[in-house]
Each structure stands twice: as structure tokens, then as C-alpha cells.
Design an enzyme around this catalytic site. Structure first.
Site, PDB file in Angstrom:
ATOM      1  N   PHE A  15       3.454   0.164   4.928  1.00  0.00           N
ATOM      2  CA  PHE A  15       3.982  -1.029   5.588  1.00  0.00           C
ATOM      3  C   PHE A  15       3.053  -2.241   5.527  1.00  0.00           C
ATOM      4  O   PHE A  15       2.857  -2.948   6.516  1.00  0.00           O
ATOM      5  CB  PHE A  15       4.341  -0.746   7.057  1.00  0.00           C
ATOM      6  CG  PHE A  15       4.962   0.594   7.313  1.00  0.00           C
ATOM      7  CD1 PHE A  15       5.832   1.172   6.399  1.00  0.00           C
ATOM      8  CD2 PHE A  15       4.679   1.292   8.473  1.00  0.00           C
ATOM      9  CE1 PHE A  15       6.418   2.417   6.634  1.00  0.00           C
ATOM     10  CE2 PHE A  15       5.259   2.529   8.721  1.00  0.00           C
ATOM     11  CZ  PHE A  15       6.128   3.100   7.797  1.00  0.00           C
ATOM     12  N   HIS A  16       2.518  -2.535   4.348  1.00  0.00           N
ATOM     13  CA  HIS A  16       1.651  -3.702   4.170  1.00  0.00           C
ATOM     14  C   HIS A  16       2.126  -4.587   3.019  1.00  0.00           C
ATOM     15  O   HIS A  16       1.349  -4.922   2.127  1.00  0.00           O
ATOM     16  CB  HIS A  16       0.213  -3.256   3.902  1.00  0.00           C
ATOM     17  CG  HIS A  16      -0.418  -2.471   5.006  1.00  0.00           C
ATOM     18  ND1 HIS A  16      -1.482  -1.606   4.803  1.00  0.00           N
ATOM     19  CD2 HIS A  16      -0.140  -2.411   6.340  1.00  0.00           C
ATOM     20  CE1 HIS A  16      -1.826  -1.058   5.959  1.00  0.00           C
ATOM     21  NE2 HIS A  16      -1.027  -1.531   6.898  1.00  0.00           N
ATOM     22  N   PRO A  17       3.392  -5.013   2.990  1.00  0.00           N
ATOM     23  CA  PRO A  17       3.851  -5.843   1.873  1.00  0.00           C
ATOM     24  C   PRO A  17       3.278  -7.253   1.941  1.00  0.00           C
ATOM     25  O   PRO A  17       3.188  -7.859   3.016  1.00  0.00           O
ATOM     26  CB  PRO A  17       5.371  -5.849   2.061  1.00  0.00           C
ATOM     27  CG  PRO A  17       5.566  -5.696   3.543  1.00  0.00           C
ATOM     28  CD  PRO A  17       4.455  -4.781   3.988  1.00  0.00           C
TER      29      PRO A  17
ATOM     30  N   HIS B  87       0.842  -1.193   0.000  1.00  0.00           N
ATOM     31  CA  HIS B  87       0.000   0.000   0.000  1.00  0.00           C
ATOM     32  C   HIS B  87       0.878   1.245   0.000  1.00  0.00           C
ATOM     33  O   HIS B  87       1.505   1.572   1.017  1.00  0.00           O
ATOM     34  CB  HIS B  87      -0.905   0.013   1.229  1.00  0.00           C
ATOM     35  CG  HIS B  87      -2.068  -0.923   1.130  1.00  0.00           C
ATOM     36  ND1 HIS B  87      -2.566  -1.620   2.209  1.00  0.00           N
ATOM     37  CD2 HIS B  87      -2.830  -1.282   0.077  1.00  0.00           C
ATOM     38  CE1 HIS B  87      -3.595  -2.354   1.818  1.00  0.00           C
ATOM     39  NE2 HIS B  87      -3.769  -2.178   0.525  1.00  0.00           N
TER      40      HIS B  87
END
Length: 559
Positions: A496-498, A318
């Protein structure tokens, strides 16, 4: 304390029925659930330290742990991103028990039901929303669930506490009112029947303290309890234990090679190895062990166990952009003498009853909306933050008081990858999200900025005064689109949503099948956010825990 000895069934040579690599959101769940069977032994391996530290338990400490490298944050950076004018993206990842659930913003979002139904349509049978909902419910003890009464959406007896904020900030309330004035509906429950609208987030907290996955699944709940297996005699938790590679006999995973206290040793898995090291380190470990794109592995001198070209591909994240507004109020976080005096009293308040600003997750309120009316679900998420925040990992000076609002495109079309920097797992992997390589993602970012400024212009927030920062070039109203696009390229970064680098599916680039078994080998699974074929519409911590819960059932069924 770095480990808990299991019972006598664990042999001196280091044999277990199951070995789980990575004690993050998913890893804690799968290991603890497997160990509920008293007839098996489970080893949970974590490269970082335990989570018995005030920076983990105290919610406001995320401002320190998430933004700075340290014993509990890998604080990775991507390779330079052409879509971000050559800037490197800051990519924090939790290190230590609880993984990223020990440093994240504690926002509890499951995503839209359509996200999971799409997984099923992509060939991931058993992963539609109705299939995964029982695992969300099993994992949580939601404050809103009526004890002992049937709740079709929430759980009331799981290990993960999900709570309403104990002391919502007055500015969070102002944001919600302003969002309604801007035309967004009120939403009391983003995990309910509808996701659209503005409201307060629920958080993974209990009694004003962070409730990470380690506290949920490994501890008994008391912060003073330094045990790490939750009373499960067959569970051994090894912290400060770096996994170097998975070991194979032919094409069957037989265990792992680790280094602990400077000594290398092999641990054997009698049944299976489960990799739960996250979207960056799970593909890194597979490749370092000989599973991945053959040419890439040979280039690093790694013997190929199985040529699996999808390992490390399909990276999705994101991308996020933030609009700041300076406001001279100590109800907002910031650096000033007045603010310091306020925080002294807030710390005392928190120590008394676990309420107030110290119990805040800082991003208390938010919204979901559709940038185009014909969309089937919201495609942009907003997160209202009680401080002046911009590019993470790049702080140059201490900001004054103010607030910010994040906007991210929920289902980006851009796809990146993870590659090896070397064959050594202790080296940082090469991370390339390829942000804004798909033009459609920029359109969503522009829509997000315009919605933020529309909300900022409403009376509920305007009455508090203040000034937007660095947006003078936008102009009035919806603003100049070219200026907004330039602003995005200069300022956007990951939120920080890998996910997605060990994709679940049935196509040629799938790494695991719908049972999470690594294709082409035996005795090896991946269970974490890396298996998501597509990003879900929201924060990724709750879905990662759900994956760990479901993985445990899949593994038990196979046994």
C-alpha cells in the site's frame, strides 16, 4: 458536521484564494499551512466523511478499516497482474479526513537520505535530503526530541505526534533478538544516521491514539473536538464533497466543479488549485479535467486542455510477501475463545490508560537490510506483524494465533500506470502496477523470504514453538529458489505505498516541475505522493506529509 464556514471574506458564490482537493496526508498539511496566513481563504475538499470515529482513533482498528471496503476506504483493486499469476492486487486508499493516514499502520519512516538526493540528481532542485529535512522536522513533535534543545534530525514542536510504542509486545522483542542472532545489527532509530538493522518502529500516535494528518493539522487534538479548521478562520473544510473536474479559462485553472448533497456547483479559486488526491485519484482528476495523454482522453470524450503524456504513468508500489508462523499464544492476535477473553481485558486496559494490545499498530518491529553487500543503502524492508496475515482483501476464514513477517523490495524497477475507466470521477480508475514486470524485483523478494526464514530459525523465536505455514516446499536452509519464486507469484501483494503517477521532474514524462506546478497550464499544482519521481526506501506517509509542508512554502513564495 460536514463543513466549517470561513469568515466573511468567502463570497457566497464559493470563492476562495486557494482550493485544495483531497484531505489526506499531504492535503491537510498544505491547506492548514496556507491558512496560517490570515489574509487568505482556503477551501479543503474531501469526498469522504470526517474522521471522528473510534475506528480512526483506536490503533488496533486498522485491522478492520485497512482490510475492508467502507466509508473510509476506497478498497480498490488493480487489473489482473500477469506477474502475480493473474491475480488482482488489493489497493486500499483512505477516504475521509486524514486520507490513508486514517487507516494505515502508523509506521513513521522518512526513507534513506540517498532517496532524496537522487530526486535532486534527476533534476528536482530543492528536493535533496538537506532541502527536505527542515520540513520533516517542522511537521513533527517527536517524543524522542529533547524539548528546547537543538536536534538536527527531529522536530519537537510540529503538529504531527511521533511516538515510541507504549506497550511493545513480547514477540516484537523476540523478533528483534532473533534478527540480531541472524546477523542484523540493532537499530534504535530507523530515521537516524543509519537505516540498517532491526528494531521497533516509531508510530504516528499520541497517548496511545492514532494521530492522523487531520488530527495534526485540522483539529485541536481533542478527539471530542469536532471542529475541522483548527481555529483558522480562513480555512473551510468541506467533507462529503466529490470533485468532478478542474475548471479552466483557457489554460488557467479557475476552480473546480463539485457535487455535494446531490447538487452540482462550481467553486472558484482566485489564486491556485492544488490537487492532493493521492497516487490514484490525482492523475484521475487531471485526466478527467482534460490534462493527460490526448488520445486516451479523447477516447473517453474528454476535451483536451493540455496533452501531457506522463499523467498516470510511472506508477510504483512496494510489492510485499509474507511468511506466517502459527503459534498458540494469546500474546498474539487471533481468533479463539482464549483470545477473545484476553481482548476483553485488553479493551478495559486501553480504556483505563491507553496501553496494551489495543494501542498496538500490530506491525511494531521491523528491519532494513542489504541483499547484496555492495549496495549503498538497504534495499529490503521487513515488518513483523503480531498476527497471521496473508493476502490482504482475500480473507476466507478467521485465523488462529501466530505471527507473520512482511518483506518488500524498497526500490522496485517495475513501472505501471493509472488510466481512466470513464470520464466520471466517481468511477474506479484502472490501476495497473505491473508487479514483477522487472525481473530484478523478484530477486529482492527471494532475498526477503530467505532473511525472514533465517530469523524465524533463531532461538529467540524458536523457543516460542509454532510451525511455518505453506513453506514445506521450500526445503531446508535458504530453500529451493524455484519454489520460493512460485510462492511469491502466488502470494505477494501490495503493501500500500503507490507513488509517482504525477511525477516531478524536468524530462518529457514529468507532470509537475520542482515547484509542483502542472506543466503547460497555470494556477494548478499537485502536492502528494503522486509527485515522487521514485519510491523512497520505506513507508510513504511521512514523506507525503513533508511534500504538503514544502508545497505550502512553494505556493506562498509564488504569491
Amino acid at each position: 458536521m460536514s463543513s466549517n464556514a470561513a469568515n466573511g471574506r468567502v463570497q457566497a458564490a464559493g470563492e476562495f484564494d486557494y482550493i485544495v482537493v483531497g484531505a489526506g496526508s499531504a492535503g491537510c498539511a498544505v491547506a492548514a499551512r496556507l491558512a496560517e496566513d490570515a489574509s487568505v481563504t482556503v477551501a479543503l475538499l474531501e469526498s469522504g466523511p470526517d474522521d471522528h470515529h473510534y475506528t480512526v482513533w483506536t490503533p488496533i482498528a486498522l485491522a478492520k478499516t485497512a482490510l475492508n471496503a467502507g466509508p473510509r476506504n476506497y478498497a480498490y483493486y488493480s487489473v489482473p497482474q500477469p506477474g502475480l499469476n493473474g491475480r488482482r492486487s488489493y489497493q486500499p486508499r483512505g477516504r475521509g479526513l486524514g486520507g490513508s493516514s486514517s487507516i494505515n499502520g502508523m509506521v513513521y519512516i522518512r526513507g534513506h537520505r540517498n532517496d532524496y538526493d537522487q530526486w535532486r540528481e534527476l533534476g528536482c532542485e530543492g528536493w535533496g535530503f538537506d532541502d527536505v529535512l527542515p520540513y520533516f522536522r517542522r511537521s513533527e513533535a517527536n517524543q524522542r526530541s529533547a524539548k528546547g534543545q537543538e536536534d538536527l534530525l527531529r522536530g519537537d514542536n510540529g503538529p504531527l505526534h511521533v511516538s515510541d510504542l507504549r506497550s511493545p509486545n513480547v514477540f516484537s522483542r523476540r523478533f528483534i533478538d532473533a534478527a540480531r542472532q541472524a546477523g542484523l545489527p540493532l537499530n534504535h532509530d530507523f530515521n537516524g544516521a543509519q537505516q540498517d538493522g532491526a528494531g521497533l518502529y516509531q508510530v504516528t500516535q499520541h497517548n496511545g491514539e492514532r494521530w492522523n494528518s487531520a488530527r495534526a493539522y485540522l483539529h485541536r487534538g481533542d478527539a471530542n473536538d469536532r471542529g475541522m479548521n483548527g481555529g483558522r478562520k480562513g480555512l473551510t473544510v468541506l467533507t462529503d464533497t466529490q470533485t468532478l473536474r478542474i475548471e479552466f479559462k483557457g489554460r488557467r485553472a479557475t476552480g473546480v466543479r463539485v457535487v455535494r448533497a446531490g447538487v452540482e456547483q462550481s467553486l472558484r479559486a482566485r489564486r491556485e488549485v492544488i490537487v492532493s488526491a493521492g497516487a490514484f485519484n490525482s492523475p484521475q482528476l487531471l485526466m478527467a479535467s482534460g490534462i493527460g495523454p490526448a488520445e486516451h482522453l479523447r477516447g473517453h470524450g474528454i476535451a483536451v486542455v493540455h496533452d501531457l503524456p506522463g499523467v498516470g504513468e510511472n506508477l510504483q508500489d512496494h510489492l510485499d510477501v509474507t511468511i506466517q508462523k502459527a503459534v498458540n499464544s494469546t500474546d498474539l492476535f487471533g481468533y479463539s475463545l482464549r483470545g477473545a477473553a484476553r481482548m476483553v481485558s485488553e479493551i478495559a486496559r486501553y480504556r483505563r490508560n491507553r496501553t496494551g494490545m489495543v494501542s498496538s499498530n500490530i506491525a511494531e518491529a521491523g528491519a532494513f537490510f542489504r541483499s547484496r553487500p555492495e549496495l549503498a543503502e538497504p534495499d529490503v524492508q521487513l515488518a513483523f506483524v503480531l498476527a497471521l496475515v496473508g493476502n490482504r482483501g482475500n480473507a476466507k476464514k478467521k485465523p488462529g494465533h501466530g505471527y507473520s513477517c512482511h518483506a518488500c523490495v524498497l526500490r522496485p524497477e517495475s513501472r505501471g500506470h493509472v488510466r481512466l475507466n470513464s470520464a466520471d470521477m466517481r468511477d474506479v480508475p484502472l490501476i495497473d502496477p505491473r508487479f514483477l514486470s522487472a525481473e530484478a524485483d523478484m530477486d529482492g523478494m527471494v532475498a526477503g523470504i530467505r532473511m525472514i526464514r533465517r530469523i524465524y530459525a533463531q532461538d529467540a523465536l524458536m523457543q516460542a514453538g509454532g510451525k511455518e505455514l505453506r513453506t514445506d516446499g521450500f526445503g531446508p536452509g535458504d530453500g529451493d529458489e524455484r519454489a520460493i519464486r512460485d510462492f511469491v507469484r502466488d502470494n505477494a501483494d501490495s503493501i500500500f505505498h503507490p507513488v509517482g503517477t504525477c511525477k516531478m521532474g524536468v524530462d518529457d514524462l514529468a507532470v509537475v516541475d520542482p515547484a509542483l506546478r502542472v506543466r503547460g497550464v497555470e494556477g494548478l499544482r499537485v502536492a502528494d505522493a503522486s509527485v515522487m519521481p521514485t519510491l523512497i526506501g520505506g513507508n510513504t506517509n511521512a514523506p507525503a506529509i513533508m511534500i504538503g509542508e514544502k508545497a505550502a512554502d512553494l505556493i506562498r513564495a509564488a504569491a
